[in-house]
Enzyme design. Structure first.
Site, mmCIF file in Angstrom:
data_model
loop_
_atom_site.group_PDB
_atom_site.id
_atom_site.type_symbol
_atom_site.label_atom_id
_atom_site.label_comp_id
_atom_site.label_asym_id
_atom_site.label_seq_id
_atom_site.Cartn_x
_atom_site.Cartn_y
_atom_site.Cartn_z
ATOM 1 N N HIS A 166 -107.778 25.928 20.457
ATOM 2 C CA HIS A 166 -107.287 24.625 20.935
ATOM 3 C C HIS A 166 -105.810 24.528 20.542
ATOM 4 O O HIS A 166 -105.466 24.071 19.449
ATOM 5 C CB HIS A 166 -108.108 23.491 20.310
ATOM 6 C CG HIS A 166 -109.520 23.474 20.780
ATOM 7 N ND1 HIS A 166 -109.862 23.180 22.093
ATOM 8 C CD2 HIS A 166 -110.687 23.731 20.147
ATOM 9 C CE1 HIS A 166 -111.179 23.242 22.228
ATOM 10 N NE2 HIS A 166 -111.709 23.586 21.065
ATOM 11 N N GLU A 200 -112.743 28.580 23.348
ATOM 12 C CA GLU A 200 -112.531 27.181 23.758
ATOM 13 C C GLU A 200 -111.060 26.917 24.071
ATOM 14 O O GLU A 200 -110.504 25.880 23.704
ATOM 15 C CB GLU A 200 -113.003 26.220 22.645
ATOM 16 C CG GLU A 200 -114.438 26.424 22.211
ATOM 17 C CD GLU A 200 -114.915 25.434 21.146
ATOM 18 O OE1 GLU A 200 -114.247 24.409 20.916
ATOM 19 O OE2 GLU A 200 -115.970 25.704 20.540
ATOM 20 N N ASN A 204 -117.826 30.870 14.861
ATOM 21 C CA ASN A 204 -116.798 30.286 15.729
ATOM 22 C C ASN A 204 -116.005 29.244 14.939
ATOM 23 O O ASN A 204 -116.578 28.481 14.150
ATOM 24 C CB ASN A 204 -117.530 29.613 16.905
ATOM 25 C CG ASN A 204 -116.632 29.170 18.034
ATOM 26 O OD1 ASN A 204 -115.818 29.941 18.529
ATOM 27 N ND2 ASN A 204 -116.790 27.912 18.454
ATOM 28 N N GLU A 263 -117.484 26.160 12.837
ATOM 29 C CA GLU A 263 -116.546 25.377 12.004
ATOM 30 C C GLU A 263 -117.018 25.238 10.553
ATOM 31 O O GLU A 263 -117.090 24.137 10.010
ATOM 32 C CB GLU A 263 -116.297 24.006 12.663
ATOM 33 C CG GLU A 263 -115.742 24.141 14.074
ATOM 34 C CD GLU A 263 -115.562 22.826 14.826
ATOM 35 O OE1 GLU A 263 -115.847 21.760 14.258
ATOM 36 O OE2 GLU A 263 -115.135 22.885 15.991
ATOM 37 N N ASP A 295 -107.638 25.720 25.205
ATOM 38 C CA ASP A 295 -106.860 24.750 25.970
ATOM 39 C C ASP A 295 -105.503 24.613 25.291
ATOM 40 O O ASP A 295 -105.323 25.005 24.141
ATOM 41 C CB ASP A 295 -107.566 23.398 26.200
ATOM 42 C CG ASP A 295 -108.172 22.750 24.980
ATOM 43 O OD1 ASP A 295 -107.724 23.023 23.852
ATOM 44 O OD2 ASP A 295 -109.099 21.925 25.159
HETATM 45 O O1 G3I Z 1 -123.158 11.066 25.949
HETATM 46 C C1 G3I Z 1 -122.532 9.909 25.399
HETATM 47 C C2 G3I Z 1 -122.622 8.752 26.336
HETATM 48 O O2 G3I Z 1 -123.988 8.412 26.499
HETATM 49 C C3 G3I Z 1 -121.839 7.583 25.763
HETATM 50 O O3 G3I Z 1 -121.836 6.533 26.662
HETATM 51 C C4 G3I Z 1 -120.401 8.004 25.490
HETATM 52 C C5 G3I Z 1 -119.575 6.894 24.854
HETATM 53 O O4 G3I Z 1 -118.636 7.396 23.948
HETATM 54 O O5 G3I Z 1 -120.402 9.086 24.623
HETATM 55 C C6 G3I Z 1 -121.070 10.232 25.133
HETATM 56 O O6 G3I Z 1 -121.021 11.241 24.196
HETATM 57 C C7 G3I Z 1 -119.779 11.910 24.080
HETATM 58 C C8 G3I Z 1 -120.013 13.382 24.346
HETATM 59 O O7 G3I Z 1 -118.823 14.084 24.118
HETATM 60 C C9 G3I Z 1 -120.465 13.646 25.761
HETATM 61 O O8 G3I Z 1 -119.488 13.250 26.672
HETATM 62 C C10 G3I Z 1 -119.260 11.691 22.673
HETATM 63 O O9 G3I Z 1 -118.910 10.330 22.493
HETATM 64 C C11 G3I Z 1 -118.056 12.576 22.446
HETATM 65 O O10 G3I Z 1 -117.699 12.494 21.060
HETATM 66 C C12 G3I Z 1 -118.383 13.999 22.783
HETATM 67 O O11 G3I Z 1 -117.223 14.755 22.599
HETATM 68 C C13 G3I Z 1 -117.393 16.156 22.544
HETATM 69 C C14 G3I Z 1 -116.946 16.673 21.191
HETATM 70 O O12 G3I Z 1 -117.049 18.081 21.169
HETATM 71 C C15 G3I Z 1 -117.795 16.085 20.075
HETATM 72 O O13 G3I Z 1 -117.579 16.716 18.871
HETATM 73 C C16 G3I Z 1 -116.527 16.766 23.630
HETATM 74 O O14 G3I Z 1 -117.057 16.412 24.919
HETATM 75 C C17 G3I Z 1 -116.507 18.295 23.498
HETATM 76 O O15 G3I Z 1 -115.523 18.827 24.353
HETATM 77 C C18 G3I Z 1 -116.145 18.676 22.074
HETATM 78 O O16 G3I Z 1 -116.198 20.079 21.966
HETATM 79 C C19 G3I Z 1 -115.857 20.635 20.691
HETATM 80 C C20 G3I Z 1 -116.691 21.889 20.505
HETATM 81 O O17 G3I Z 1 -118.060 21.594 20.669
HETATM 82 C C21 G3I Z 1 -116.425 22.539 19.154
HETATM 83 N N1 G3I Z 1 -115.003 22.785 18.959
HETATM 84 C C22 G3I Z 1 -114.127 21.627 19.183
HETATM 85 C C23 G3I Z 1 -114.369 21.025 20.562
HETATM 86 C C24 G3I Z 1 -113.411 19.877 20.837
HETATM 87 O O18 G3I Z 1 -113.655 18.812 19.961
#
Ligand code: G3I
Length: 317
Positions: A207, A235, A171, A130, A237
């Site tokens: 996405h 990725e 990516n 990104e 969806d």
């Molecule tokens: O691990 C913590 C946990 O300890 C805490 O209790 C909880 C409370 O919010 O948060 C958890 O972390 C989260 C993490 O995912 C793991 O589940 C974060 O808040 C959350 O922001 C994070 O989101 C991820 C996101 O990237 C962050 O940028 C998504 O799962 C993941 O699917 C998403 O993936 C991205 C790709 O890496 C790049 N392209 C876009 C894509 C979608 O946003």
């Protein structure tokens, strides 16, 4: 057998999914489907900087190793995601001065990519993720503010040094169709390769959303392929405004089918990774309130029309 992975293997492509460590550890239905239907996996979060190097030079590979062990046990490839990104990067990195930031980036790449370099399961990395704004200029991230555009070439060179056998990818999202952002990516990839910077692969996150229309992805993939780079969907969806209904499910299924068919039609497209597989575990509702149902299994692990669409496209139907 009649799985997605069996049909993909017959076509010489991968069909992948992102996996999250918590359901992988806790839900047997999640494990069963991830293992049986997909021949490639990507860690949804476990290989990112905040997970692997939360404090400087203190590495934690517990989640990453869990993903690697699952892939090894199930005969799957792993796509590494991601070495350099502006998101999910600890504040200690963001607060460094230019020289220290460049060194920290090179050290991170050496240690993370280096850890899996001798493991044949790990086939590829998203080296930078990104790096563009929507208008095609380079994203005004802390990387860019401190280091200018040089961090991109430096990251690819460090990744090649750390893992000479991995395919190295750039990516991004909203680069599926031909547009200002994807054209900027095209120009950057062409220019980096002309300077012998080791960029092997272009990842189109994909996405998508049924309310925004379907991009001209095959035409766009083909122009990158004509540069000599590999392309892949990283990725995928297809979200919708919830709740689901038959009409929206059918539109979604067409989107999934058309993405898979585009990859099948472009010989340099190596495969398609879906960003998860069950609506039970998806980033979409957290980020887009009122939207969701973006994946190919429902919240109870039942197959949706979009599963059948991916299946039939891979099977040649
Ligand atoms: O691990 C913590 C946990 O300890 C805490 O209790 C909880 C409370 O919010 O948060 C958890 O972390 C989260 C993490 O995912 C793991 O589940 C974060 O808040 C959350 O922001 C994070 O989101 C991820 C996101 O990237 C962050 O940028 C998504 O799962 C993941 O699917 C998403 O993936 C991205 C790709 O890496 C790049 N392209 C876009 C894509 C979608 O946003």
């Amino acid at each position: 057998s009649d799985t997605l992975r069996a049909h993909a293997e017959a076509r010489g492509k991968f069909i992948g999914t992102a996996v999250a460590t918590s359901p992988l550890a806790n839900e047997s239905a999640y494990r069963t489907i991830a293992a049986s239907e997909f021949n490639q996996i990507t860690a949804e979060n476990a290989m990112k900087w905040d997970a692997t190097e939360p404090s400087q030079n203190q590495f934690n590979f517990s989640g990453a190793d869990q993903i690697m062990a699952f892939a090894e046990a199930n005969g799957q490839q792993v796509h590494g995601h991601t070495l350099v990104w502006h998101s999910q990067t600890p504040s200690w990195v963001q607060n460094l001065g230019a020289d220290a930031m460049r060194s920290a980036m090179q050290n991170h790449i050496a240690r993370v990519a280096g850890r899996y370099a001798s493991n044949p399961v790990l086939k590829s990395w998203d080296v930078v993720n990104e790096v563009f704004e929507e208008n095609g200029s380079l994203r005004n991230s802390f990387w860019y503010q401190r280091l200018g555009d040089s961090y991109i070439a430096d990251a690819f060179r460090a990744a090649r040094a750390a893992d000479p056998d991995a395919k190295l990818c750039i990516n991004d999202y909203n680069v599926e169709g031909v547009n200002a952002k994807s054209t900027a990516m095209y120009n950057l990839v062409r220019s980096l390769r002309a300077q012998n910077v080791p960029v092997d692969c272009v990842g189109m996150q994909s996405h998508l959303a049924i309310q925004y229309g379907f991009p001209n992805i095959q035409e766009n993939m083909q122009r990158f392929a004509d540069l000599g780079v590999e392309v892949r969907v990283t990725e995928l969806d297809v979200r919708m405004q919830t709740p689901r209904n038959t009409t929206k499910d059918a539109t979604q299924a067409t989107y999934y089918s058309n993405v898979v068919k585009a990859c099948l039609a472009v010989s340099r497209c190596s495969g398609v990774t879906i960003w998860g597989f069950t609506d039970r575990h998806s980033w979409v509702p957290d980020t887009f309130p009122g939207e969701g149902a973006a994946l190919i299994y429902d919240e109870n692990y039942g197959k949706k029309p979009s599963y059948t669409a991916v299946h039939d496209a891979l099977a040649g139907g």
